[in-house]
Write a protein that holds these residues in place. Structure first.
Motif, PDB file in Angstrom:
ATOM      1  N   GLY A 291      -3.869  14.364   1.600  1.00 40.54           N
ATOM      2  CA  GLY A 291      -5.037  14.677   0.781  1.00 40.54           C
ATOM      3  C   GLY A 291      -5.339  13.611  -0.264  1.00 40.54           C
ATOM      4  O   GLY A 291      -5.845  13.918  -1.352  1.00 40.54           O
ATOM      5  N   GLU A 292      -5.019  12.379   0.059  1.00 43.36           N
ATOM      6  CA  GLU A 292      -5.455  11.230  -0.740  1.00 43.36           C
ATOM      7  C   GLU A 292      -5.787  10.095   0.217  1.00 43.36           C
ATOM      8  O   GLU A 292      -6.634   9.275  -0.090  1.00 43.36           O
ATOM      9  N   GLY A 293      -5.150  10.096   1.367  1.00 42.75           N
ATOM     10  CA  GLY A 293      -5.451   9.053   2.350  1.00 42.75           C
ATOM     11  C   GLY A 293      -4.466   7.913   2.365  1.00 42.75           C
ATOM     12  O   GLY A 293      -4.764   6.830   2.884  1.00 42.75           O
ATOM     13  N   HIS A 294      -3.263   8.136   1.828  1.00 39.05           N
ATOM     14  CA  HIS A 294      -2.239   7.084   1.841  1.00 39.05           C
ATOM     15  C   HIS A 294      -1.687   6.819   3.242  1.00 39.05           C
ATOM     16  O   HIS A 294      -0.804   5.978   3.380  1.00 39.05           O
ATOM     17  N   ASN A 295      -2.189   7.525   4.243  1.00 38.11           N
ATOM     18  CA  ASN A 295      -1.748   7.251   5.613  1.00 38.11           C
ATOM     19  C   ASN A 295      -2.418   6.008   6.196  1.00 38.11           C
ATOM     20  O   ASN A 295      -2.081   5.597   7.301  1.00 38.11           O
TER      21      ASN A 295
ATOM     22  N   ALA B   7       6.299   6.915  -2.991  1.00 37.65           N
ATOM     23  CA  ALA B   7       6.156   7.934  -4.049  1.00 37.65           C
ATOM     24  C   ALA B   7       5.112   7.549  -5.097  1.00 37.65           C
ATOM     25  O   ALA B   7       5.332   7.733  -6.291  1.00 37.65           O
ATOM     26  N   GLU B   8       3.965   7.033  -4.643  1.00 39.67           N
ATOM     27  CA  GLU B   8       2.926   6.674  -5.619  1.00 39.67           C
ATOM     28  C   GLU B   8       2.385   7.898  -6.308  1.00 39.67           C
ATOM     29  O   GLU B   8       1.998   7.831  -7.470  1.00 39.67           O
ATOM     30  N   GLU B   9       2.311   9.017  -5.591  1.00 33.86           N
ATOM     31  CA  GLU B   9       1.776  10.234  -6.209  1.00 33.86           C
ATOM     32  C   GLU B   9       2.666  10.709  -7.358  1.00 33.86           C
ATOM     33  O   GLU B   9       2.258  11.546  -8.160  1.00 33.86           O
ATOM     34  N   LEU B  10       3.867  10.156  -7.436  1.00 36.74           N
ATOM     35  CA  LEU B  10       4.762  10.442  -8.560  1.00 36.74           C
ATOM     36  C   LEU B  10       4.868   9.226  -9.474  1.00 36.74           C
ATOM     37  O   LEU B  10       5.683   9.213 -10.386  1.00 36.74           O
TER      38      LEU B  10
ATOM     39  N   SER C 137       0.844  -1.193   0.000  1.00 31.52           N
ATOM     40  CA  SER C 137       0.000   0.000   0.000  1.00 31.52           C
ATOM     41  C   SER C 137       0.880   1.244   0.000  1.00 31.52           C
ATOM     42  O   SER C 137       2.018   1.203   0.471  1.00 31.52           O
ATOM     43  N   ASP C 138       0.325   2.345  -0.530  1.00 34.13           N
ATOM     44  CA  ASP C 138       1.105   3.577  -0.688  1.00 34.13           C
ATOM     45  C   ASP C 138       1.262   4.314   0.638  1.00 34.13           C
ATOM     46  O   ASP C 138       0.486   4.099   1.577  1.00 34.13           O
ATOM     47  N   ILE C 139       2.258   5.199   0.700  1.00 36.57           N
ATOM     48  CA  ILE C 139       2.543   5.877   1.973  1.00 36.57           C
ATOM     49  C   ILE C 139       2.739   7.390   1.842  1.00 36.57           C
ATOM     50  O   ILE C 139       2.847   8.076   2.850  1.00 36.57           O
TER      51      ILE C 139
ATOM     52  N   THR D 173      -3.790  -2.607  -1.499  1.00 36.80           N
ATOM     53  CA  THR D 173      -4.961  -1.955  -0.929  1.00 36.80           C
ATOM     54  C   THR D 173      -4.825  -0.447  -1.040  1.00 36.80           C
ATOM     55  O   THR D 173      -3.715   0.089  -0.979  1.00 36.80           O
ATOM     56  N   HIS D 174      -5.949   0.207  -1.301  1.00 35.10           N
ATOM     57  CA  HIS D 174      -5.968   1.663  -1.498  1.00 35.10           C
ATOM     58  C   HIS D 174      -7.236   2.225  -0.890  1.00 35.10           C
ATOM     59  O   HIS D 174      -8.301   1.620  -0.981  1.00 35.10           O
ATOM     60  N   VAL D 175      -7.109   3.390  -0.294  1.00 33.61           N
ATOM     61  CA  VAL D 175      -8.264   4.050   0.306  1.00 33.61           C
ATOM     62  C   VAL D 175      -9.330   4.329  -0.762  1.00 33.61           C
ATOM     63  O   VAL D 175      -9.022   4.573  -1.923  1.00 33.61           O
TER      64      VAL D 175
HETATM   65 ZN   LIG Z   1      -3.389   6.815  -4.217  1.00 29.89          ZN
END
Ligand SMILES: [Zn+2]
Length: 538
Positions: free
Chosen positions: A142-146, A179-182, A114-116, A204-206
């Motif tokens: 602001g995407e919920g990768h937390n 760095a999924e946002e990139l 999952s992304d971070i 898994t992704h929000v």
């Molecule tokens: Zn995402």
């Protein structure tokens, strides 16, 4: 008693005795009472880890780190995993903020990812239903990768406990979508061989509902390219004819691209930012750079867009009389394609878990935010699962990307979406951060973790499932389409990105890191009432 009745009696006695007899037997393939009992146990175990999951969600929210700069987040996750018996490879594939953790042995090898990372300029006070940054201009979740690592780690720990006791063979891997946002890393993980021995990838992704899909997913793949030009400085007023402007090349390229846009396929998405626009107006800009995302629905069309971009960059350099430097690929993503057998298994588990019970406060926050954003129908949080398992997209009109696409073309993969966010938000925005350290996010994560735990148990107990997944992968998904990385041999992970921004904001952000030893949750630490909604019109 007839012979028939005797047989019936013996069978019913066996059925009654079966759960007892199975108590110490290894799980058998085919889905059975034993497996169902283990799943129930895992669900209860996940539930008992509610506080553990909540702390992880809140902690990573408070770190708010941009792609390639997730140093606090990494340290924190690695410590948790090591403490829980995982061996961790740090800094994998040349990326300091990426890791691969492993527990267990033998087959199957299941990789949970999952992304971070977070979003620029998305700093936001959680649970407050309007725009109110914690720190003006700072990044935020602001995407919920937390929240995604909490889904996976909570599920993995529950299943690990069962696997140890039942002596079930299998290996659990936990890895970071750095760095999924990139869309910056997953193709490099593949290139470095980290998925070579993986049987199934559970990503898994929000989301705003609990769901999963198979086949081609709506949206695009992409390549992210930086074009840099070099000219010559001169006094912009006294001797402008002595200068050659790199910024001219950037602007000419952008103008050219925007004319061409009319004649591109409807499914494409392309956008750019100027990352270097010169120094000051009275000095002809010697250097300038523009960063493009070229998105399309399949590999050949992504390549075609990219070639068009390259041609324009060369032409713009000629027009401006400047040089185009070798281009840099900063990220890439294949379009996503998810596995049928694994999606069906996940969907069956989703139906058993169902959506969380939302409180009035949860719904109040959701509706207040939807109203704030002028959504015509402020319908609150989802209270119904989708009608059925979603299959392949019928007509792909394009959209976002995720480099999980690269993994999905190398290993049977699905993405489980869990309901930690509020429907109807813009995405990549402060609004998407509002629920992410509140009971909405926490409940969504627990629902997701229950599904993930059940699916993990399915995969380690039913070898035929892994076989079916690979059959689909080989005979259907990759029958005609073969994976070819979009990154070129000379490309390396763009680990320098976002460093300056994080260096600027981190000292101030540190003051707000969550301290679970002093506060039950992050809202308590920030002294924010749940929910904080307008009592009068804005
Ligand atoms: Zn995402």
């Amino acid at each position: 008693m007839t012979r028939h009745a005797l047989v019936a009696l013996i069978i019913s006695a066996l059925v009654v005795a079966a759960p007892l007899a199975q108590k110490n037997a290894p799980a058998k393939p085919g889905g059975n009472a034993k497996l169902d009992a283990l799943k129930q146990e895992a669900v209860a175990d996940v539930e008992s880890r509610t506080q553990f999951a909540q702390q992880m969600v809140d902690q990573i929210f408070s770190y708010g780190e941009l792609g390639f700069q997730e140093f606090e987040t990494n340290r924190y996750l690695i410590d948790i995993l090591k403490k829980n018996g995982f061996a961790v490879q740090e800094g994998i594939a040349g990326i300091p903020t990426a890791f691969m953790a492993t527990w267990g042995s033998g087959k199957p090898v299941i990789a949970l990812g999952s992304d971070i990372d977070c979003i620029p300029q998305a700093s936001q006070k959680p649970a407050v239903a309007w725009h109110e940054p914690m720190i003006e201009g700072a990044p935020g979740h602001g995407e919920g990768h937390n929240s995604g690592q909490a889904v996976n780690i909570t599920a993995a720990l529950a299943v690990k406990k069962i696997m140890e006791r039942e002596k079930l063979p299998g290996t659990i891997r936990i890895w970071t979508g750095t760095a999924e946002e990139l869309v910056g890393t997953k193709a490099y993980f593949v290139r470095a061989g980290f998925f070579k021995d993986v049987d199934i990838a559970l990503f898994t992704h929000v989301g705003e509902n609990l769901d999963v899909s198979w086949g081609e997913r709506a949206g695009n793949g992409l390549v992210s390219v930086q074009y840099s030009f070099v000219g010559e400085t001169a006094h912009a007023a006294a001797n402008p004819w002595r200068g050659r402007s790199a910024l001219d090349a950037v602007e000419l390229m952008d103008i050219g691209w925007n004319f061409r846009r009319e004649h591109l396929r409807l499914s494409q998405r392309s956008h750019n930012v100027i990352t270097d626009g010169g120094d000051q107006p009275n000095v002809v800009p010697r250097t300038a750079s523009v960063w493009y995302y070229f998105r399309e629905t399949d590999y050949p069309h992504i390549k075609e867009l990219w070639e068009t971009g390259d041609t324009m960059a060369k032409a713009a350099a000629m027009m401006a009389g400047v040089d185009l430097l070798p281009t840099k690929v900063l990220g890439s993503a294949w379009p996503q394609h998810f596995n049928k057998a694994v999606a069906e298994t996940t969907w069956a588990n989703i139906q058993k878990v169902g959506l969380p019970q939302w409180s009035d406060e949860d719904q109040q926050l959701a509706r207040a935010l939807q109203k704030e954003l002028k959504n015509p129908r402020a319908e609150g949080l989802r209270t119904k699962l989708s009608d059925g398992l979603q299959g392949p997209v019928r007509e792909n009109t394009g959209g976002g990307s995720d480099d999980i696409g690269d993994i999905s073309w190398n290993v049977p993969t699905v993405t489980l979406r869990y309901p930690s966010n509020i429907p109807g938000l813009p995405g990549h925005n402060w609004a998407n951060a509002i629920s992410m350290a509140t009971p909405i996010a926490h409940k969504g994560v627990i629902a997701g973790a229950k599904v993930q735990a059940m699916t993990l148990l399915d995969l380690v107990s039913r070898p035929e499932l892994v076989e079916q997944a690979w059959k689909y992968f080989k005979d259907v998904q990759t029958k005609e389409t073969k994976y070819e990385a979009l990154i070129r041999p000379q490309d390396t992970p763009a680990i320098w990105l976002n460093k300056a921004t994080m260096d600027k904001y981190r000292p101030e952000m540190k003051k707000y890191y969550y301290d679970p030893s002093r506060f039950k949750n992050y809202l308590e630490q920030l002294n924010i009432k749940y929910p904080t909604v307008r009592t009068t019109a804005p």
